[in-house]
Design a protein around this motif. Structure first.
Motif, PDB file in Angstrom:
ATOM      1  N   ARG A   1       0.826  -1.212   0.000  1.00  3.46           N
ATOM      2  CA  ARG A   1       0.000   0.000   0.000  1.00  3.46           C
ATOM      3  C   ARG A   1       0.865   1.269   0.000  1.00  3.46           C
ATOM      4  NH1 ARG A   1      -5.126   1.055   3.836  1.00  3.46           N
ATOM      5  NH2 ARG A   1      -5.466   3.209   3.286  1.00  3.46           N
ATOM      6  N   HIS A   2       0.453   2.233  -0.780  1.00  2.00           N
ATOM      7  CA  HIS A   2       1.131   3.525  -0.828  1.00  2.00           C
ATOM      8  C   HIS A   2       0.605   4.438   0.273  1.00  2.00           C
ATOM      9  CE1 HIS A   2       1.732   7.694  -2.238  1.00  2.00           C
ATOM     10  NE2 HIS A   2       2.904   7.213  -2.613  1.00  2.00           N
ATOM     11  N   SER A   3       1.504   5.191   0.883  1.00  2.00           N
ATOM     12  CA  SER A   3       1.146   6.212   1.865  1.00  2.00           C
ATOM     13  C   SER A   3       1.697   7.543   1.403  1.00  2.00           C
ATOM     14  CB  SER A   3       1.761   5.881   3.230  1.00  2.00           C
ATOM     15  OG  SER A   3       1.096   4.804   3.814  1.00  2.00           O
ATOM     16  N   SER A   4       1.109   8.586   1.893  1.00  2.00           N
ATOM     17  CA  SER A   4       1.535   9.946   1.566  1.00  2.00           C
ATOM     18  C   SER A   4       3.032  10.115   1.837  1.00  2.00           C
ATOM     19  CB  SER A   4       0.729  10.920   2.415  1.00  2.00           C
ATOM     20  OG  SER A   4       1.257  12.204   2.330  1.00  2.00           O
ATOM     21  N   GLY A   5       3.725  10.718   0.881  1.00  2.00           N
ATOM     22  CA  GLY A   5       5.151  10.983   1.024  1.00  2.00           C
ATOM     23  C   GLY A   5       6.055   9.848   0.593  1.00  2.00           C
ATOM     24  N   GLN A   6       5.484   8.694   0.263  1.00  2.00           N
ATOM     25  CA  GLN A   6       6.302   7.563  -0.179  1.00  2.00           C
ATOM     26  C   GLN A   6       6.410   7.537  -1.693  1.00  2.00           C
ATOM     27  OE1 GLN A   6       4.085   4.264   1.568  1.00  2.00           O
ATOM     28  NE2 GLN A   6       5.729   4.000   3.059  1.00  2.00           N
TER      29      GLN A   6
END
Length: 163
Positions: A41-46
Motif C-alpha cells: 500500500r502507498h502512503s503519503s510521502g512515499q
C-alpha cells in the motif's frame, strides 16, 4: 528465485503488525538469495517504486472510502501483479490473504506460476464478529465462494491457526 510478494493492505514501512511481519519475511528471503518484488500500500510521502538490495517495492494507491478502498485493492493489485508477471520471470507468487484477496494467486494459476497463499487470521470471520455483515449476507457468501476458489487455485496455503 524471483518472488512476487503481494500484501496490498500493508504499508511499508509502517506500524501495523503486518508491516513488521513482512519486513522480517523480506529480510529472510533476501538472506536466502531470492529477489523479491513487493506490492504493498502507498502512503503519503512515499515513492510508488523503490529499488533496494534484492527487493523492489511497488506501492499501489488506495482510496480512503470503504467501497472505493476495496475496489482499489482489487483493481490496482491486479494491474501491478499482471505487470510484474508479464515483465519479470517470476518463479513464485506469495500472497498475504485478506477478504477478496487472492488476485495474485488467480493470475499465477492462469499463467502456470506456483503460488503460496498465506492466511494469518480467519479473515472471513472478522466482519461477522464485528457486526458489519450477517453470516448469510450476499457479500459474505460471495467472499466465502471467492475464498474457496482462491484456496483451490493456490499451489500451497499456509496458516497460523487451525481456525
Amino acid at each position: 528465485m524471483n518472488i512476487l510478494y503481494i500484501a496490498p493492505e500493508i504499508e511499508l514501512p509502517g506500524s501495523h503488525g503486518g508491516s513488521t511481519h513482512i519486513t522480517g519475511k523480506l529480510a529472510s528471503l533476501h538472506r536466502l538469495g531470492h529477489d523479491v518484488t513487493l506490492i504493498c500500500r502507498h502512503s503519503s510521502g512515499q515513492r510508488f517504486v523503490e529499488y533496494g538490495k534484492g527487493i523492489t517495492t511497488l506501492r499501489i494507491p488506495v482510496f480512503p472510502e470503504s467501497l472505493l478502498k476495496n475496489f482499489s485493492y482489487i483493481f490496482f493489485t491486479f494491474l501491478a501483479s499482471f505487470f510484474v508477471l508479464m515483465r519479470k520471470d517470476i518463479d513464485i507468487v506469495y500472497e498475504r490473504g485478506r477478504i477478496f484477496g487472492g488476485i495474485g494467486v488467480m493470475l499465477a494459476s492462469l499463467l502456470g506460476v506456483k503460488s503460496v497463499y498465506e492466511m494469518n487470521e480467519p479473515y472471513l470471520d472478522v466482519p461477522v464478529l464485528l457486526g458489519k455483515f450477517s453470516e448469510n449476507s450476499l457479500l459474505m457468501r460471495l467472499a466465502r465462494l471467492w475464498h474457496s476458489t482462491v484456496v483451490s487455485k493456490a499451489s500451497m496455503v499456509t496458516v497460523t491457526s487451525q481456525s
